[in-house]
Scaffold this active site. Structure first.
Site, PDB file in Angstrom:
ATOM      1  N   LYS A 128      49.635  34.969  51.328  1.00  0.00           N
ATOM      2  CA  LYS A 128      50.659  35.831  50.741  1.00  0.00           C
ATOM      3  C   LYS A 128      52.064  35.438  51.189  1.00  0.00           C
ATOM      4  O   LYS A 128      53.027  35.550  50.427  1.00  0.00           O
ATOM      5  CB  LYS A 128      50.362  37.288  51.089  1.00  0.00           C
ATOM      6  CG  LYS A 128      49.077  37.822  50.456  1.00  0.00           C
ATOM      7  CD  LYS A 128      49.092  37.711  48.938  1.00  0.00           C
ATOM      8  CE  LYS A 128      47.895  38.388  48.295  1.00  0.00           C
ATOM      9  NZ  LYS A 128      47.930  38.305  46.824  1.00  0.00           N
ATOM     10  N   ILE A 172      47.656  50.168  49.137  1.00  0.00           N
ATOM     11  CA  ILE A 172      47.601  50.804  47.822  1.00  0.00           C
ATOM     12  C   ILE A 172      46.182  51.290  47.582  1.00  0.00           C
ATOM     13  O   ILE A 172      45.208  50.647  47.990  1.00  0.00           O
ATOM     14  CB  ILE A 172      48.009  49.809  46.716  1.00  0.00           C
ATOM     15  CG1 ILE A 172      49.372  49.162  47.035  1.00  0.00           C
ATOM     16  CG2 ILE A 172      48.062  50.509  45.355  1.00  0.00           C
ATOM     17  CD1 ILE A 172      50.538  50.118  47.128  1.00  0.00           C
ATOM     18  N   ASP A 202      40.752  37.573  33.608  1.00  0.00           N
ATOM     19  CA  ASP A 202      39.997  37.990  34.789  1.00  0.00           C
ATOM     20  C   ASP A 202      38.739  37.137  34.876  1.00  0.00           C
ATOM     21  O   ASP A 202      38.251  36.633  33.850  1.00  0.00           O
ATOM     22  CB  ASP A 202      39.621  39.475  34.706  1.00  0.00           C
ATOM     23  CG  ASP A 202      39.329  40.075  36.078  1.00  0.00           C
ATOM     24  OD1 ASP A 202      40.204  40.775  36.612  1.00  0.00           O
ATOM     25  OD2 ASP A 202      38.232  39.828  36.615  1.00  0.00           O
ATOM     26  N   TYR A 215      44.487  35.535  54.490  1.00  0.00           N
ATOM     27  CA  TYR A 215      45.174  36.435  53.562  1.00  0.00           C
ATOM     28  C   TYR A 215      46.676  36.469  53.861  1.00  0.00           C
ATOM     29  O   TYR A 215      47.500  36.306  52.955  1.00  0.00           O
ATOM     30  CB  TYR A 215      44.581  37.838  53.671  1.00  0.00           C
ATOM     31  CG  TYR A 215      45.166  38.823  52.685  1.00  0.00           C
ATOM     32  CD1 TYR A 215      44.723  38.868  51.369  1.00  0.00           C
ATOM     33  CD2 TYR A 215      46.164  39.712  53.071  1.00  0.00           C
ATOM     34  CE1 TYR A 215      45.253  39.768  50.458  1.00  0.00           C
ATOM     35  CE2 TYR A 215      46.702  40.620  52.174  1.00  0.00           C
ATOM     36  CZ  TYR A 215      46.250  40.638  50.868  1.00  0.00           C
ATOM     37  OH  TYR A 215      46.792  41.526  49.969  1.00  0.00           O
ATOM     38  N   THR A 224      43.319  51.179  46.024  1.00  0.00           N
ATOM     39  CA  THR A 224      42.501  50.345  45.136  1.00  0.00           C
ATOM     40  C   THR A 224      41.137  50.126  45.787  1.00  0.00           C
ATOM     41  O   THR A 224      40.901  50.520  46.929  1.00  0.00           O
ATOM     42  CB  THR A 224      43.165  48.970  44.900  1.00  0.00           C
ATOM     43  OG1 THR A 224      43.139  48.229  46.128  1.00  0.00           O
ATOM     44  CG2 THR A 224      44.598  49.129  44.418  1.00  0.00           C
ATOM     45  N   ASN A 284      48.580  37.986  39.312  1.00  0.00           N
ATOM     46  CA  ASN A 284      48.107  39.093  40.133  1.00  0.00           C
ATOM     47  C   ASN A 284      46.736  38.875  40.758  1.00  0.00           C
ATOM     48  O   ASN A 284      46.401  39.516  41.756  1.00  0.00           O
ATOM     49  CB  ASN A 284      48.072  40.371  39.272  1.00  0.00           C
ATOM     50  CG  ASN A 284      47.384  41.517  39.964  1.00  0.00           C
ATOM     51  OD1 ASN A 284      47.886  42.042  40.960  1.00  0.00           O
ATOM     52  ND2 ASN A 284      46.217  41.898  39.465  1.00  0.00           N
TER      53      ASN A 284
END
Length: 247
Positions: A157, A186, A36, A153, A188, A89
């Protein structure tokens, strides 16, 4: 245990989905290199894994920096001896703007993290991967249907899914599988701002199941694709959206 003695790298391992997936990998027997850009967040994931009896290390990585990514891979080899699973990810959202209002810098930042980061992860990890290894990349349903106001974005993707198919084709004969997941909305930190808008009641129920997804539901799908249970699946994108695309 589905990943017993496997060695896995999880990029963006300090975030919601990355952390949950790293924990699921560890629960199923994998030794996990958590990567990360945030040392604090990444180390927190590592500590949770260790507290539950798992084996994990952390390496700070900027996925837009080729040298960082190369060091991430080499660090995993030096620590664990090999790489069986790569979960690409790490990603970033985009501010909502129409295409003419998106600066080149804003565009490039999203492309660099979401797409080039995935490319670099595979570029440096694949030479170390042997038969039976698995790569999972994070895409999005925005890359399938297109989503207004987040052009970079959506483009990044969509490209991740194309790159996934290309890599699967190139390395299938070596029995290295490459797949992607495409989450919908999701729960998050990436959707925290949406929750504050009057659109949230609509967004949060805009699928067949009438709810948003959970990080664990994405992590379980990634776990399946990473495991030998998906040994005859490659070049595919698994949609995890509660039926959003069916509406």
């Amino acid at each position: 245990m589905r990943l017993k003695n496997k060695i896995a790298i999880v990029t963006g391992g300090g975030g919601d989905i990355g952390r949950t997936t790293a924990l699921r990998f560890a629960e199923e027997g994998a030794q996990v290199m958590v990567s990360d850009i945030s040392e604090e967040a990444g180390l927190e994931t590592v500590n949770i894994i260790r507290e539950t009896g798992g084996k994990s290390e952390f390496i700070c990585t900027d996925m837009t920096n080729p040298k960082d990514v190369e060091n991430m891979v080499q660090g995993t080899i030096d620590t664990f001896g090999r790489i069986d699973i790569l979960y690409n990810n790490a990603g970033v959202n985009a501010d909502e703007k129409k295409i003419p209002d998106v600066s080149l810098e804003e565009w490039q930042k999203v492309i660099d993290i979401n797409l080039t980061g995935v490319f670099l992860g595979m570029k440096y990890a694949i030479p170390w991967m042997e038969s039976g290894s698995s790569i999972v990349n994070t895409a999005s349903i925005a890359g399938i249907k297109g989503q207004k106001l987040v052009s970079a974005y959506s483009a990044s993707k969509s490209s991740v899914m194309a790159l996934t198919k290309t890599a699967a084709t190139e390395f299938g004969r070596k029995n290295i599988r490459v797949n992607a997941v495409a989450p919908g909305i999701i729960d998050t930190k990436m959707v925290d701002d949406w929750k504050k808008t009057d659109k949230w009641p609509i967004l949060s129920t805009a699928n067949v199941l009438r709810r948003i997804g959970k990080s664990k539901e994405v992590a379980d799908a990634v776990l399946f694709l990473a495991s030998d249970e998906a040994s005859f699946i490659t070049g595919e994108t698994l949609v995890i959206d509660g039926g959003t695309l069916n509406l």
